[in-house]
Design a protein around this motif. Structure first.
Motif, PDB file in Angstrom:
ATOM      1  N   GLN A 190      -8.762   4.202  -6.623  1.00  0.00           N
ATOM      2  CA  GLN A 190      -7.887   3.027  -6.566  1.00  0.00           C
ATOM      3  C   GLN A 190      -8.262   2.125  -5.392  1.00  0.00           C
ATOM      4  N   MET A 191      -8.596   2.740  -4.271  1.00  0.00           N
ATOM      5  CA  MET A 191      -8.931   1.973  -3.071  1.00  0.00           C
ATOM      6  C   MET A 191     -10.288   1.277  -3.211  1.00  0.00           C
ATOM      7  N   GLN A 250      -2.357   6.071   0.656  1.00  0.00           N
ATOM      8  CA  GLN A 250      -3.546   5.253   0.875  1.00  0.00           C
ATOM      9  C   GLN A 250      -3.641   4.809   2.334  1.00  0.00           C
ATOM     10  N   LEU A 297       0.825  -1.202   0.000  1.00  0.00           N
ATOM     11  CA  LEU A 297       0.000   0.000   0.000  1.00  0.00           C
ATOM     12  C   LEU A 297       0.864   1.258   0.000  1.00  0.00           C
ATOM     13  N   LEU A 314      -7.046   8.603  -5.437  1.00  0.00           N
ATOM     14  CA  LEU A 314      -6.643   7.573  -4.470  1.00  0.00           C
ATOM     15  C   LEU A 314      -7.835   6.739  -4.025  1.00  0.00           C
ATOM     16  N   ILE A 315      -8.955   7.410  -3.778  1.00  0.00           N
ATOM     17  CA  ILE A 315     -10.162   6.697  -3.346  1.00  0.00           C
ATOM     18  C   ILE A 315     -10.631   5.762  -4.456  1.00  0.00           C
TER      19      ILE A 315
END
Length: 160
Positions: free
Chosen positions: A80-81, A45, A41, A77-78
């Protein structure tokens, strides 16, 4: 040799603390990747997962403000998460026109595994110190937490 002035001593302390924090972060990041190769990670993140563990659900704009990042950066980023199954986006219960992000069970598990790996690594490093050095580290922790709070407050006041 004349004694250092307070500002000179403080500047030296600030320089040394900057160097120590930078070296600790670098060493910890490198050792985690070596000792725990499953840990991939990115730190950005991890930090978002940590914020969501404390403040969930949260809007992307609120996450961006809290992390002092651009909304577009946090949104990426969100995304990807979400794809990794670490967070989920849903309708904000406080405002049905907006969306909010929450941790998933997988996100909580990943964050717990990350924290456990870091704690084990730091525990081993602390074990390599003698008791006097461990006591110095232990005694410094409250001041380090206050220092972090002061830095957070200063940064937050500049963003207003």
């Amino acid at each position: 040799m004349p004694p250092r002035s307070r500002s000179s001593a403080q500047s030296q302390d600030a320089r040394l603390l900057t160097e120590a924090v930078t070296r600790l972060r670098r060493a910890l990041r490198a050792s985690i990747r070596t000792d725990y190769p499953w840990e991939q990670l990115p730190m950005a993140q991890v930090e978002l997962l940590q914020v969501l563990a404390e403040h969930s659900p949260a809007r992307i704009g609120d996450l961006a403000a809290r992390q002092r990042l651009a909304t577009s950066t946090v949104s990426g980023l969100i995304g990807q998460m979400i794809n990794a199954g670490l967070v989920a986006r849903a309708v904000d219960p406080a405002d049905r026109r907006a969306s909010a992000v929450t941790l998933t069970d997988a996100g909580r598990a990943q964050l717990a595994a990350w924290a456990d790996a870091h704690e084990r690594r730091l525990d081993a490093a602390l074990g390599a110190l003698d008791e006097g050095e461990r006591e110095v580290v232990r005694a410094a922790l409250p001041a380090l937490f206050r220092l972090a709070e002061h830095l957070d407050e200063t940064a937050a006041s500049r963003c207003r």
